[in-house]
Design an enzyme around this catalytic site. Sequence first.
Site, PDB file in Angstrom:
ATOM      1  N   ASP A 322       0.859  -1.172   0.000  1.00 53.99           N
ATOM      2  CA  ASP A 322       0.000   0.000   0.000  1.00 53.99           C
ATOM      3  C   ASP A 322       0.896   1.223   0.000  1.00 53.99           C
ATOM      4  O   ASP A 322       2.045   1.164   0.438  1.00 53.99           O
ATOM      5  CB  ASP A 322      -0.895  -0.020   1.247  1.00 53.99           C
ATOM      6  CG  ASP A 322      -2.062   0.946   1.121  1.00 53.99           C
ATOM      7  OD1 ASP A 322      -2.209   1.551   0.033  1.00 53.99           O
ATOM      8  OD2 ASP A 322      -2.802   1.103   2.096  1.00 53.99           O
ATOM      9  N   ASP A 570      -1.827  -1.813   6.483  1.00 58.00           N
ATOM     10  CA  ASP A 570      -2.002  -1.382   7.869  1.00 58.00           C
ATOM     11  C   ASP A 570      -3.411  -0.887   8.134  1.00 58.00           C
ATOM     12  O   ASP A 570      -3.733  -0.508   9.254  1.00 58.00           O
ATOM     13  CB  ASP A 570      -0.994  -0.272   8.217  1.00 58.00           C
ATOM     14  CG  ASP A 570      -1.218   0.983   7.395  1.00 58.00           C
ATOM     15  OD1 ASP A 570      -1.986   0.924   6.408  1.00 58.00           O
ATOM     16  OD2 ASP A 570      -0.627   2.025   7.721  1.00 58.00           O
ATOM     17  N   ASP A 574      -7.375  -3.339   4.181  1.00 57.67           N
ATOM     18  CA  ASP A 574      -6.396  -4.325   3.726  1.00 57.67           C
ATOM     19  C   ASP A 574      -6.683  -5.729   4.260  1.00 57.67           C
ATOM     20  O   ASP A 574      -6.049  -6.692   3.823  1.00 57.67           O
ATOM     21  CB  ASP A 574      -4.984  -3.926   4.184  1.00 57.67           C
ATOM     22  CG  ASP A 574      -4.542  -2.602   3.595  1.00 57.67           C
ATOM     23  OD1 ASP A 574      -4.866  -2.349   2.421  1.00 57.67           O
ATOM     24  OD2 ASP A 574      -3.885  -1.817   4.301  1.00 57.67           O
TER      25      ASP A 574
END
Length: 830
Positions: A322, A570, A574
């Site tokens: 990410d 995080d 996700d």
Amino acid sequence: MRKKKQRAARPQEEAGKRIPTTRYNPDYREGLTAQQVQEHRLHGWENLSVEPPSKTAGEIIHSNVFTYFNLVFAVLGVLLCLVGSFRNLTFLPVVIINTLIGIIQEIRAKNVLEKMNMLNAPHAKVIRDKREWIVTSETLVLDDIVVFSAGNQICADAIVAAGEVQVNESLLTGEADEITKRKGDKLMSGSFVVSGQCHARLDAVGEDSYISRLTVEAKAMGEGEQSEMIRSLDKLVKWVGIAVIPIGVILFSQSYFYNNETFRSSITAMVAAIIGMIPEGLYLLASVALAVSSMRLAKQNVLLHDMKSIETLARVNVLCVDKTGTITENKMSVHKAVPTKEYRKAREKDEESGEAKYPSLSLMLGDFAAAMSADNITMEALKEYFKENTGKKPVSITSFSSTVKYSSVTYEDGAYVLGAPEMVLREDYPRYQGKIQQYAQKGYRVLVFGQYHGVIDGKALTDKVTALGLVLLSNPIRDKAKETFRYFAEQGVAIKVISGDNPETVSEVARRAGIEHAERFVDASTLKTEEQVAEAMEKYTVFGRVTPNQKRQFVQALKETGHTVAMTGDGVNDVLALKDADCSIAMASGSEAAAQAAQVVLLESDFSCMPSVVLEGRRVVNNIQRSASLFLVKNIFSFLLSIFAAVFMITYPLEPAQVSLISMFTIGVPAFFLALEPNKSRIEGHFLTNVFLKALPGGLTDVLAVGALVIFGMTFGVGSTDISTAATILLAIVGFMILYKISLPMNALRRIILIGCAIGLVFCGTFLNQWFALSDMSTKCIMLFVVFSIATEPVFRYLSFTVEKIREWYRKMRGREPEQTYPELPDNER
């Protein structure tokens, strides 16, 4: 505070642990009193897991002592005692020491990881005695008032007492849709909060709720989920376990009934053959090496929820990351707010009419930020930057949702939204696209602030939005990001950047972080079919405007094409992709739900430590693979020699003590030290294939040398005791040749291991020769021994050469995977 009259039911499975208790319905601002908490605790109504996340010390001891092979060794030991062959019990101390090492290392690893888990256990914000406390989720009790906000996993079934949240129940239902929960609605444990904040009363705790089983499933490996290495070892142990019994029966019957050997000699020969076939130290070595790796990583503040991830990480060839929290710092700052033409026109009208409907853009954004809770880093940045406001009171608010990608505040005079330009402006987006792209190309994240001419219902916007301003935000790139991504590029690991932000913004950030092919980006909202997703995963590096469900799709598409995929994240969005990846990595500073779903948690939220985690995986797998080939040489030799003895109707030529001596100094001791050495080599091929092909030349050399020695010895009338001693020394010579080859390239430590083991073997053979059934050899035997010992080197060399050629041919037959190519893209796709 009001008491409820009903009593809590006493579950059958909790008989003797829980007793009926009084139910409470406290005010959400006050919570339970200390006395009420203690009452529930004493009655057994705490939020404890249904089963412990790891084995107890007793279970560890039991699992290491009561194994199938330990049972076989015990039976063999009893048989040797019955025939009075006590000197051949030398294998028992090795078995006992191996078992003790396994128990000690596993308990040490358990203690280290439990301390880490304790320090990083899921926590909850609870209201008690009118005060707010932070406690571990397992210390919560029935009827506690808990504050849930974005990123929190619901730790027990609860009922909303105040506030409003959007939750994702996909871990329970499989549906990724976000559900709004208001006062009186039920929150299911195992779901997680996507946005908003609420106070909720716990209605079912511990085993009464879903959370215990879900947490265990999220953390622990289920059946069939073992790593390739452990799965291969399991397969090897299974087949050896099946083979030893019939082979043992055949060898004993042949020696005792057909060769007319004594009962003692027949038992001794049979035990020697079986001991040689059992890889008693191999499985233990793998377990110990993985446990030591877990402890090493724990010292680097990397927490493993399971040891499988060590090997998987070492085999990863695609890493999905990410942008926020991985490439960039997990914080955001506002650069500035840019008014639109519509806003300036509205201000001009205000001035002409003398009204103050539209104050300054910063004040409007200040009102918006003040109304929202700081449940994500974007809102935190807005609150920090737009501190001044008019004090305008909101009628209702909608927290940011990763599905619709906007948040809203409704006042009496209308509703205002803030969110992703494409989702907020929709058909009007092309009017602003040029300006937005200019900012995005500079690496800014652009949000649109505007007035909504409709009713907000938490779903996708349908009515017109008048854009009032563009808010520019940015994340600082992590200090060691370039170095980290350069390492992965050198190791042949492809990077896929998957983000919910504008693809041009993400592409620029990825380029600045040094990610190869970062200019190849795509808007994920344009990928509608599975075929488009699969094609895009091969063609592009950066994916923007990705929804949570698409992240999961991307991981699945990569896995379906044969890639080993690691996913980092995080955020709450996700979690689904983390659970589907081969290896999942979460930042501890991110959401609790992500940390609980991941297999690896970076406790310092520092992605730059990932190369050292990968290197640890390579070290342990490569070293176990190398050491395993030492063990397998003995197994191949013993198995083939047993067949040779059965076919040619001869008694197995070795004694158990001799097998133990060779195993100790050419396999056990060096394998243990080699397994703990640094090793940065890339892992290639399948574990069992690699190990078998490395061991095959040595095993065949042993069989040919010892088999020929036995046949010629019988032909020239050499005694069985002489042959046994000569065969032992011959095996030692071949063993050190194999050890030397496996240890290449040599270094100081490997030389010390090699020389130390050779000295140990010579010492035992010279001064403890009676213990290990070694005797002086006759002249005939010495001559045969010299001939065959000279012959072993060219035989081993040519067998190694032949096996390597066969391996190369096999690789060519299978064909290698084509390297990933990046065709030139047309401008409109960049």
